[in-house]
Structures are given as structure tokens and as C-alpha cells.
Design a protein around this motif. Structure first.
Motif, PDB file in Angstrom:
ATOM      1  N   ALA A 173       0.829  -1.205   0.000  1.00  0.00           N
ATOM      2  CA  ALA A 173       0.000   0.000   0.000  1.00  0.00           C
ATOM      3  C   ALA A 173       0.865   1.258   0.000  1.00  0.00           C
ATOM      4  CB  ALA A 173      -0.942  -0.004   1.191  1.00  0.00           C
ATOM      5  N   ALA A 174       1.918   1.254   0.808  1.00  0.00           N
ATOM      6  CA  ALA A 174       2.805   2.420   0.848  1.00  0.00           C
ATOM      7  C   ALA A 174       3.599   2.554  -0.448  1.00  0.00           C
ATOM      8  CB  ALA A 174       3.744   2.311   2.045  1.00  0.00           C
ATOM      9  N   ALA A 175       3.973   1.433  -1.055  1.00  0.00           N
ATOM     10  CA  ALA A 175       4.711   1.476  -2.322  1.00  0.00           C
ATOM     11  C   ALA A 175       3.834   1.995  -3.454  1.00  0.00           C
ATOM     12  CB  ALA A 175       5.239   0.086  -2.666  1.00  0.00           C
ATOM     13  N   PHE A 176       2.525   1.776  -3.361  1.00  0.00           N
ATOM     14  CA  PHE A 176       1.594   2.299  -4.367  1.00  0.00           C
ATOM     15  C   PHE A 176       1.722   3.816  -4.472  1.00  0.00           C
ATOM     16  CE2 PHE A 176      -2.955   3.905  -4.713  1.00  0.00           C
ATOM     17  CZ  PHE A 176      -2.930   3.998  -6.100  1.00  0.00           C
ATOM     18  N   SER A 177       1.830   4.495  -3.331  1.00  0.00           N
ATOM     19  CA  SER A 177       1.965   5.952  -3.370  1.00  0.00           C
ATOM     20  C   SER A 177       3.270   6.360  -4.053  1.00  0.00           C
ATOM     21  CB  SER A 177       1.895   6.539  -1.963  1.00  0.00           C
ATOM     22  OG  SER A 177       3.016   6.158  -1.190  1.00  0.00           O
ATOM     23  N   ALA A 178       4.338   5.583  -3.832  1.00  0.00           N
ATOM     24  CA  ALA A 178       5.602   5.860  -4.514  1.00  0.00           C
ATOM     25  C   ALA A 178       5.437   5.722  -6.024  1.00  0.00           C
ATOM     26  CB  ALA A 178       6.693   4.922  -4.009  1.00  0.00           C
ATOM     27  N   ARG A 193       7.696   3.703 -20.356  1.00  0.00           N
ATOM     28  CA  ARG A 193       6.282   3.773 -20.006  1.00  0.00           C
ATOM     29  C   ARG A 193       5.829   2.509 -19.300  1.00  0.00           C
ATOM     30  NH1 ARG A 193       1.607   1.952 -21.430  1.00  0.00           N
ATOM     31  NH2 ARG A 193       2.508   0.636 -23.052  1.00  0.00           N
ATOM     32  N   VAL A 194       6.284   1.354 -19.781  1.00  0.00           N
ATOM     33  CA  VAL A 194       5.882   0.082 -19.160  1.00  0.00           C
ATOM     34  C   VAL A 194       6.449  -0.021 -17.746  1.00  0.00           C
ATOM     35  CG1 VAL A 194       6.069  -2.430 -19.306  1.00  0.00           C
ATOM     36  CG2 VAL A 194       5.638  -1.090 -21.371  1.00  0.00           C
ATOM     37  N   ALA A 195       7.706   0.374 -17.579  1.00  0.00           N
ATOM     38  CA  ALA A 195       8.320   0.328 -16.247  1.00  0.00           C
ATOM     39  C   ALA A 195       7.589   1.249 -15.282  1.00  0.00           C
ATOM     40  CB  ALA A 195       9.790   0.707 -16.329  1.00  0.00           C
ATOM     41  N   VAL A 196       7.207   2.421 -15.744  1.00  0.00           N
ATOM     42  CA  VAL A 196       6.435   3.340 -14.908  1.00  0.00           C
ATOM     43  C   VAL A 196       5.115   2.700 -14.506  1.00  0.00           C
ATOM     44  CG1 VAL A 196       5.174   5.531 -14.904  1.00  0.00           C
ATOM     45  CG2 VAL A 196       7.492   5.433 -15.821  1.00  0.00           C
ATOM     46  N   GLY A 197       4.477   2.016 -15.452  1.00  0.00           N
ATOM     47  CA  GLY A 197       3.210   1.346 -15.161  1.00  0.00           C
ATOM     48  C   GLY A 197       3.339   0.292 -14.078  1.00  0.00           C
ATOM     49  N   TYR A 198       4.446  -0.425 -14.087  1.00  0.00           N
ATOM     50  CA  TYR A 198       4.627  -1.485 -13.090  1.00  0.00           C
ATOM     51  C   TYR A 198       4.879  -0.937 -11.689  1.00  0.00           C
ATOM     52  CZ  TYR A 198       4.426  -5.447 -16.239  1.00  0.00           C
ATOM     53  OH  TYR A 198       3.988  -6.416 -17.107  1.00  0.00           O
ATOM     54  N   THR A 199       5.311   0.321 -11.560  1.00  0.00           N
ATOM     55  CA  THR A 199       5.486   0.887 -10.220  1.00  0.00           C
ATOM     56  C   THR A 199       4.158   1.027  -9.489  1.00  0.00           C
ATOM     57  OG1 THR A 199       5.320   3.196 -10.991  1.00  0.00           O
ATOM     58  CG2 THR A 199       7.528   2.172 -10.961  1.00  0.00           C
ATOM     59  N   VAL A 200       3.047   1.008 -10.239  1.00  0.00           N
ATOM     60  CA  VAL A 200       1.720   1.026  -9.628  1.00  0.00           C
ATOM     61  C   VAL A 200       1.074  -0.350  -9.651  1.00  0.00           C
ATOM     62  CG1 VAL A 200      -0.669   1.809  -9.968  1.00  0.00           C
ATOM     63  CG2 VAL A 200       1.185   3.457  -9.928  1.00  0.00           C
ATOM     64  N   SER A 201       1.151  -1.034 -10.777  1.00  0.00           N
ATOM     65  CA  SER A 201       0.418  -2.296 -10.922  1.00  0.00           C
ATOM     66  C   SER A 201       0.930  -3.381  -9.978  1.00  0.00           C
ATOM     67  CB  SER A 201       0.481  -2.793 -12.370  1.00  0.00           C
ATOM     68  OG  SER A 201       1.802  -3.154 -12.726  1.00  0.00           O
ATOM     69  N   ILE A 202       2.244  -3.458  -9.768  1.00  0.00           N
ATOM     70  CA  ILE A 202       2.775  -4.495  -8.883  1.00  0.00           C
ATOM     71  C   ILE A 202       2.331  -4.278  -7.433  1.00  0.00           C
ATOM     72  CG2 ILE A 202       4.884  -5.447  -7.877  1.00  0.00           C
ATOM     73  CD1 ILE A 202       6.198  -5.229 -10.599  1.00  0.00           C
TER      74      ILE A 202
END
Length: 361
Positions: free
Chosen positions: A263-268, A285-294
Motif C-alpha cells: 500500500a505504501a509502495a503504491f503511493s511511490a 512507459r511500461v516500467a512506470v506502469g509497473y510501479t503502480v500495478s505491482i
């Protein structure tokens, strides 16, 4: 809250600078220190809180320790300097030793258990201090070993004579911690709005920046929707029914590390998205997407496994893991955060439709 915010902020900078492995590993260690000290105090308080002057003073000492720990997070990320982080952690844990010794003096029936806690915590703190004197190459090996030693203390201590706990009190504390870490994501949403306002003031006449303004506002809205959906998913089942036995309590307590950290990593991840939109990150763009999706997928899977699976029917227990799998694929789509938000809203719709019913253990 302060320590979680600092850890999340440092993870954001590491991810944006493409220091992914270093960022994730140090974040996992720093968050363990925050979570483990909090968790031990929470379970102790439900059994032995007396709220007298000494109890309050020791609690304030622990609060001071976590503030110093927050100051030690940046050196750990930037220079692999764990000295301040470890010393602050030891302060919190030694305060916990004092609490367990007090419990041992006042409760003869649980003296073996309480002394086991006090000795176990004291020994592990001594080992953390010894670790600081090891060569740099030995630190990455020593940290996981010491974390396992910390996790083993309650397992060993509770085998003698289990302490009592109040399920409603415990799960309420966990719920409040969840609100804190999800609040970090709401803060990230606010940051997107703030960045959008700055952009509109500085580039009011540029059409390209008008598009950026719309993207930031859209990201803010999607972050709020995602945070609300995660909150809805977390609080769907009656958590107090999940910690009956010692085994259930350990499972519930330990897996929450993953829930909270995700949950805290989602904000990051949202902060990384803001950096990407404003041209301050070199991630793809894909790497940025994974910072939220994972983080979101991990949160959904972890809370489903320890909570919703017990109270969900076949539809719920199919929807949650399937939804997490779809979220993991969302970075491959053009609108990854929007896709994640849509999946979570659909999960919430299913949960509203289906009521929690406890299944056989």
C-alpha cells in the motif's frame, strides 16, 4: 506515519532514478523495521497495556526511536549506511524489552512467555549492533538472518503459554495502519493536483501544457478511486474473525507486512507517474506502469489470501486473484492506471453484490 512517508518518498526517488533493485531491497528492510516495531507494540498493548506513567514514558521513547529511524532511512538508501537506522530500531526494541520485563513481574502465570519475549528481543538487538561491525559485504547476508530471528521470537515465546489478545482491538489497529498507508496514496493524488496547478500557472498559454494539466488531474482522480477501492476491499470481511488460534494470528500478523508495504509502495508509484508526466523520470512507459500495478496487485492478492478467501464465495474467490492478474498486465495497455482503477471498481461491485460468509476452516 512519518517513517512510512519517508520510506515511500525514498522508494519513489530510487525508482525514478532507475535504481529499482536497490530501492526495493532497502525499502523492504526499512519498512520491516517500522512494521515490526509497531506490530510488537500493538500485540503487547492488547494484553498488557496498563496506561500508567511508566508505560506512557516507555511508549514515548519508542515514538522517539521511530522518528530517529525515519531520519536514518535516507542514508540507508543513498549510501547503504544502516547505523542510524539500526540504532533507532534498537532503541524501540529495548523499550519493548522493558515492557515485557514489567509484564513478567506482574503476571506470574505468563512469566515463562514474557521472559522468553524479553530475552529473545534483547538477544536479537545485541546481534543487530554486532552486525554494524561486520564488513560491508557481510551486511546483505546478515540482515535477512536477523529478520528471521526477529520473526522467530513470538513463535518460540508463545509456544510456552500463549498470551491473550482482543481480536477487535488488534484488527482495529491493523485497520488504522492500513488507513495510514493508503493515506500516503491520497497525498500522492494531492501532489498531482498541486503539480497541475504549478504547471497551469507557469504555462497557461501553451496547448501542450494544457494536455499535461489534464493528465495530472486525471491521474489524481484515478489515484483517489484506486485508493478508495483498496480501502473497500480491505474492510469487506470482518477481520476480527481471522485471529482465533496462534497459527491464524501469526499468519494474519506476518502477511500484513506485505499488505502494508504494498500500500505504501503504491503511493511511490503514483509519484513516479507524476515524474514521468512532467519529464523528470527516464523510466520507460511500461516500467512506470509497473510501479503502480505491482504494489496494487500484491495488496489485492495478500489481503485476499489472509482475509477475503475465508469469507468469500466462489465468485469472490475467483474475482480477486483474476483481477490481480489483470492488474499485473495493465502496464502493457496505453492507459495503465485507468485500467487498474476499472478492475478495482469491478471487484468492489462484486463485493457489494456478495456478502461475506465465513467458510469452514
Amino acid at each position: 506515519m512519518v517513517a512510512v512517508s519517508v520510506a515511500s518518498s525514498q522508494l519513489h526517488h530510487q525508482l525514478a532514478d532507475r535504481e529499482v533493485l536497490n530501492g526495493v531491497l532497502i525499502y523492504a528492510v526499512a519498512f520491516f523495521g517500522i512494521w515490526w516495531a509497531w506490530m510488537n507494540f500493538t500485540w503487547f498493548a492488547t494484553s498488557f497495556a496498563v496506561d500508567d506513567w511508566l508505560y506512557r514514558v516507555v511508549t514515548i521513547v519508542q515514538m522517539g526511536g521511530v522518528l530517529v529511524l525515519a531520519a536514518g532511512i535516507e542514508p540507508a538508501f543513498e549510501h547503504h549506511d544502516f547505523r542510524l537506522l539500526v540504532w533507532a530500531y534498537v532503541v524501540m526494541r529495548v523499550a519493548m524489552v522493558v515492557q515485557w520485563v514489567r509484564a513478567a513481574v506482574s503476571d506470574r502465570a505468563l512469566r515463562t512467555t514474557t521472559i522468553s519475549y524479553a530475552l529473545g528481543i534483547a538477544i536479537t538487538q545485541a546481534l543487530w549492533i554486532v552486525m554494524l561491525g561486520l564488513p560491508g559485504k557481510a551486511i546483505p547476508v546478515a540482515i535477512p538472518v536477523l529478520i528471521l530471528a526477529e520473526l522467530a521470537v513470538p513463535v518460540i515465546a508463545e509456544r510456552h503459554h500463549a498470551t491473550s489478545w482482543h481480536p477487535h482491538h488488534i484488527t482495529e489497529r491493523y485497520g488504522l495502519f492500513t488507513l495510514i498507508v493508503l493515506g500516503e496514496s491520497v497525498l500522492a493524488s494531492a501532489n498531482a493536483i498541486i503539480e497541475a496547478l504549478h504547471t497551469s500557472r507557469e504555462h497557461a498559454e501553451a496547448a501542450a501544457h494544457a494536455d499535461l494539466l489534464g493528465s495530472l488531474v486525471g491521474l489524481s482522480a484515478l489515484t483517489l478511486i484506486t485508493s478508495a477501492a483498496l480501502w473497500w476491499i480491505y474492510f469487506w470481511p470482518p477481520h476480527h474473525g481471522l485471529i482465533g488460534s496462534l497459527r491464524e494470528s501469526l499468519r494474519y500478523g506476518y502477511v500484513h507486512y506485505v499488505v502494508f508495504a504494498a500500500a505504501a509502495a503504491f503511493s511511490a508509484g503514483i509519484e513516479v507517474h507524476i515524474d514521468a508526466l512532467t519529464g523528470e523520470s527516464e523510466l520507460s512507459r511500461v516500467a512506470v506502469g509497473y510501479t503502480v500495478s505491482i504494489p496494487v496487485a500484491v495488496f489485492v492478492l495478500a489481503i485476499w489470501w489472509i482475509a477475503l478467501s475465508r469469507f468469500g464465495d466462489r465468485l469472490v474467490n475467483t474475482t480477486l486473484p483474476l483481477g490481480a492478474a489483470v492488474i499485473l498486465l495493465s502496464p502493457l495497455l496505453p492507459f495503465d492506471v485507468a485500467a487498474t482503477a476499472v478492475v478495482l471498481v469491478l471487484i468492489v461491485v462484486v463485493l457489494v453484490w456478495r456478502r461475506p460468509v465465513e467458510r469452514n476452516r
